[in-house]
Design an enzyme around this catalytic site. Structure first.
Site, PDB file in Angstrom:
ATOM      1  N   ASP A 132     110.867  81.235  42.262  1.00 52.97           N
ATOM      2  CA  ASP A 132     111.558  82.948  42.994  1.00 52.97           C
ATOM      3  C   ASP A 132     112.432  83.726  42.203  1.00 52.97           C
ATOM      4  O   ASP A 132     112.797  83.316  41.051  1.00 52.97           O
ATOM      5  CB  ASP A 132     112.299  82.590  44.679  1.00 52.97           C
ATOM      6  CG  ASP A 132     111.583  81.819  45.178  1.00 52.97           C
ATOM      7  OD1 ASP A 132     110.347  82.206  45.392  1.00 52.97           O
ATOM      8  OD2 ASP A 132     112.341  80.438  45.638  1.00 52.97           O
ATOM      9  N   ASP A 151     105.334  84.468  49.008  1.00 52.39           N
ATOM     10  CA  ASP A 151     106.300  84.438  49.879  1.00 52.39           C
ATOM     11  C   ASP A 151     106.103  85.491  50.423  1.00 52.39           C
ATOM     12  O   ASP A 151     106.100  85.728  51.716  1.00 52.39           O
ATOM     13  CB  ASP A 151     107.748  84.583  48.984  1.00 52.39           C
ATOM     14  CG  ASP A 151     107.474  83.156  48.918  1.00 52.39           C
ATOM     15  OD1 ASP A 151     106.812  82.296  49.146  1.00 52.39           O
ATOM     16  OD2 ASP A 151     108.964  82.500  48.051  1.00 52.39           O
TER      17      ASP A 151
END
Length: 172
Positions: A132, A151
């Site tokens: 991330d 995401d």
């Protein structure tokens, strides 16, 4: 132009459009996701943060769990569990794309979700965690959990899916 816009958001089957456009969209999501993750991993060390604006940072973070770090602290079983969930989801999405290939907005949603699921599954298999790097925050209120392109695609796909369903229900 209005016709093209109408076609993009049409829920009526267009017959014979096939799966290739949707697989192409999923592939683009996967490529963008993986390229951005590789760039971040080559540029940052774990935990490093670069302030971009007053509300956005780039940061290299790892997530062994699911959305928002759910199950992140577990001993490792979640890597295989969430990879399995992604494989099952992709299989189901392929089935739905084959059955409903002409329903444009519905298939856009599925293609985005599939691309995101595969992008994060690649991370789980390659690294044991999801990479991330997008970090949004509001001063004084804290940080939203870091996320990535995969995401984002999953969230956009889910929103499109809900929007498509609401339109379909309102038409009946």
């Amino acid at each position: 132009m209005a016709t093209k816009k109408k076609q993009l958001f049409s829920s009526a089957p267009q017959g014979g459009s096939g799966m290739m456009p949707w697989l192409g969209i999923a592939t683009i999501v996967i490529l963008l996701d993986q390229l951005t993750k590789i760039a971040i991993q080559k540029t940052f060390v774990f935990g490093e943060e670069k302030v971009i604006t007053t509300f956005f940072n780039l940061v290299l973070a790892y997530n062994k769990g699911a959305a928002f770090g759910f199950l992140n602290s577990q001993p490792g079983w979640q890597r295989y569990f969430f990879t399995g969930v992604a494989v099952i989801a992709v299989g189901f999405i392929l089935y739905m794309l084959k059955r409903h290939g002409g329903q444009r907005l519905f298939c856009w949603a599925l293609a985005l979700i599939m691309g995101g699921a595969i992008g994060n599954a690649i991370d789980r298999l390659a690294y044991g965690h999801v990479v991330d790097f997008l970090d949004f925050h509001i001063a004084g209120l804290g940080h939203f959990p870091a996320f990535n392109i995969a995401d984002s695609a999953i969230c956009i796909g889910a929103a499109l899916f809900v929007f498509d369903e609401l339109r379909r229900v309102n038409r009946q």
